[in-house]
Design an enzyme around this catalytic site. Structure first.
Site, PDB file in Angstrom:
ATOM      1  CB  ALA A 168      -1.432  -6.928  -5.846  1.00  0.00           C
ATOM      2  CG  ASP A 195      -5.326  -6.099  -3.882  1.00  0.00           C
ATOM      3  OD1 ASP A 195      -5.518  -5.008  -3.298  1.00  0.00           O
ATOM      4  OD2 ASP A 195      -4.522  -6.961  -3.470  1.00  0.00           O
TER       5      ASP A 195
HETATM    6  O1  MRU Z   1      -5.009  -7.679   2.157  1.00  0.00           O
HETATM    7  P1  MRU Z   1      -3.717  -7.070   1.676  1.00  0.00           P
HETATM    8  O2  MRU Z   1      -2.916  -6.458   2.774  1.00  0.00           O
HETATM    9  O3  MRU Z   1      -2.928  -8.021   0.817  1.00  0.00           O
HETATM   10  O4  MRU Z   1      -4.202  -5.877   0.725  1.00  0.00           O
HETATM   11  C1  MRU Z   1      -3.236  -5.126   0.044  1.00  0.00           C
HETATM   12  C2  MRU Z   1      -3.812  -3.986  -0.704  1.00  0.00           C
HETATM   13  O5  MRU Z   1      -4.996  -3.785  -0.754  1.00  0.00           O
HETATM   14  C3  MRU Z   1      -2.856  -3.136  -1.461  1.00  0.00           C
HETATM   15  O6  MRU Z   1      -3.340  -1.826  -1.555  1.00  0.00           O
HETATM   16  C4  MRU Z   1      -2.676  -3.699  -2.872  1.00  0.00           C
HETATM   17  O7  MRU Z   1      -2.317  -5.047  -2.846  1.00  0.00           O
HETATM   18  C5  MRU Z   1      -1.669  -2.950  -3.643  1.00  0.00           C
HETATM   19  S1  MRU Z   1      -0.101  -3.156  -2.907  1.00  0.00           S
HETATM   20  C6  MRU Z   1       1.119  -2.538  -3.753  1.00  0.00           C
END
Ligand code: MRU
Length: 355
Positions: free
Chosen positions: A55, A234
């Site tokens: 995110a 997210d």
């Molecule tokens: O699909 P992704 O790899 O973008 O998902 C990322 C996540 O779910 C993380 O846990 C979230 O973005 C927090 S990252 C600091």
């Protein structure tokens, strides 16, 4: 350098000369390669196929994306181009928020736009340091004096932010304080962010860890083999419901059953006061191919259909605490500490419902 000395974190995404440079996360852990992004189409493609992901990193990509759009696209097509970045992925609020924040400067010209995108990048770097400290303080308080075993899912490290991370920044800080007994990352099918990326980051920081298959989480918690679960987010709704990588909800259920604290770590840029509850969060469905395949290799009979939600929502009643860069909200005690209401990223306190 001694074997235990942690390496310096990498910068995952940045503006270099006249374009965006980012680590291609699809090639890790085998290759550490940077992509030079010179068009909006390349950026949207990189976001869609998770070359850049997580995110906070998506928020920074969105901010720099506006600068790239302004410098490469004529005024008549600028709006649609910026919109294509904003909608490249739906669940992480940081992406739309990064785009909107920097787009507001478009009337002031390129220099103002780029300066705002750089400011967002620097705020995310500072936020990661702050979350690491606040989160490690909380975990030490929750767990007590014994060595800490921390379960985590997906990748929430420097790769998912710009440097250091969210939940993984807490693990890094615990390791730097010599309080970490072991991290227990979950492999995180279908794209294996835990197995590919989190283990790579943990190795680079010299932290002790053992990798778990996705289905092991709840039973490992039930067996008393972890002291805390740390996840990123997210999007955090106004009531504290939290969208994060698919599998987070199972860990929350397992943690509640086992009496293990379940802690969400995310910057204020992930808190979305405009979304009332988790039911209002759009969950990205990435289609069946990623489930049928691992690294492009089919593991199912041909033509198998699959449901592939990339995220789930953990209801706030399963969350022990949310740690941001500015405050710690304890749902087990209904308290807020370290709140800095005069800061420019926090307005009203969003988690204000009575139990
Ligand atoms: O699909 P992704 O790899 O973008 O998902 C990322 C996540 O779910 C993380 O846990 C979230 O973005 C927090 S990252 C600091």
């Amino acid at each position: 350098m001694s074997e235990r000395a942690p390496r310096q974190p990498l910068r995952t995404i940045d503006w270099v000369d006249d374009h965006i440079r980012l680590i291609d996360q699809t090639l890790l852990p085998d290759e550490l390669t940077h992509l030079d992004i010179v068009t909006v189409e390349q950026l949207v493609d990189s976001i869609s196929r998770l070359a850049v992901r997580g995110a906070p990193a998506l928020g920074v990509a969105g901010g720099f994306g506006v600068a790239l759009a302004l410098s490469t696209i004529g005024p008549e097509n600028l709006g649609p181009a910026i919109n294509s970045i904003r909608h490249a992925r739906p669940t992480a609020v940081n992406l739309a928020r990064g785009v909107d924040r920097v787009s507001a400067l478009v009337p002031d010209g390129f220099d103002a736009v780029l300066a705002e995108a750089v400011r967002l990048r620097d705020q995310e770097i500072a936020a990661s340091i702050s979350m690491g400290e606040l989160g490690a303080n909380l975990v030490e308080e929750l767990v007590g004096s014994r060595a800490i075993r921390a379960m985590t899912i997906c990748n929430t490290g420097g790769l998912a932010t710009v440097e250091r991370g969210t939940a993984l920044a807490v693990i890094r800080t615990l390791h730097e304080r010599s309080r970490l007994s072991e991290a227990l990352p979950i492999e995180t099918r279908p794209l294996l962010q835990g197995a590919r990326l989190t283990t790579w980051e943990l190795q680079r920081m010299g932290a002790p860890f053992r990798l778990l298959v996705d289905s092991a989480g709840p039973s490992v918690l039930a067996r008393g083999l972890a002291d805390v679960v740390l996840i990123g987010a997210d999007r955090i709704a106004a009531n504290g419901d939290t969208a994060n990588k698919i599998g987070s909800y199972s860990l929350a259920l397992g943690a509640a059953r086992a009496g293990v604290p379940f802690v969400v770590v995310a910057p204020e840029t992930t808190v979305d006061e405009a979304t009332a509850t988790g039911a209002d969060i759009e969950i990205e469905d990435r289609g069946p191919a990623e489930v049928r395949e691992i690294h492009g290799c089919r593991i199912t009979p041909a033509g198998v259909d699959a449901l592939n939600p990339a995220f789930d929502v953990t209801p706030v009643d399963l969350i022990t605490a949310i740690v941001t860069d500015r405050r710690v909200v304890r749902f087990d005690q209904r308290t807020v500490t370290d709140e800095k209401p005069d800061g420019d990223m926090v307005g009203v306190h969003p988690f204000d419902e009575e139990p």
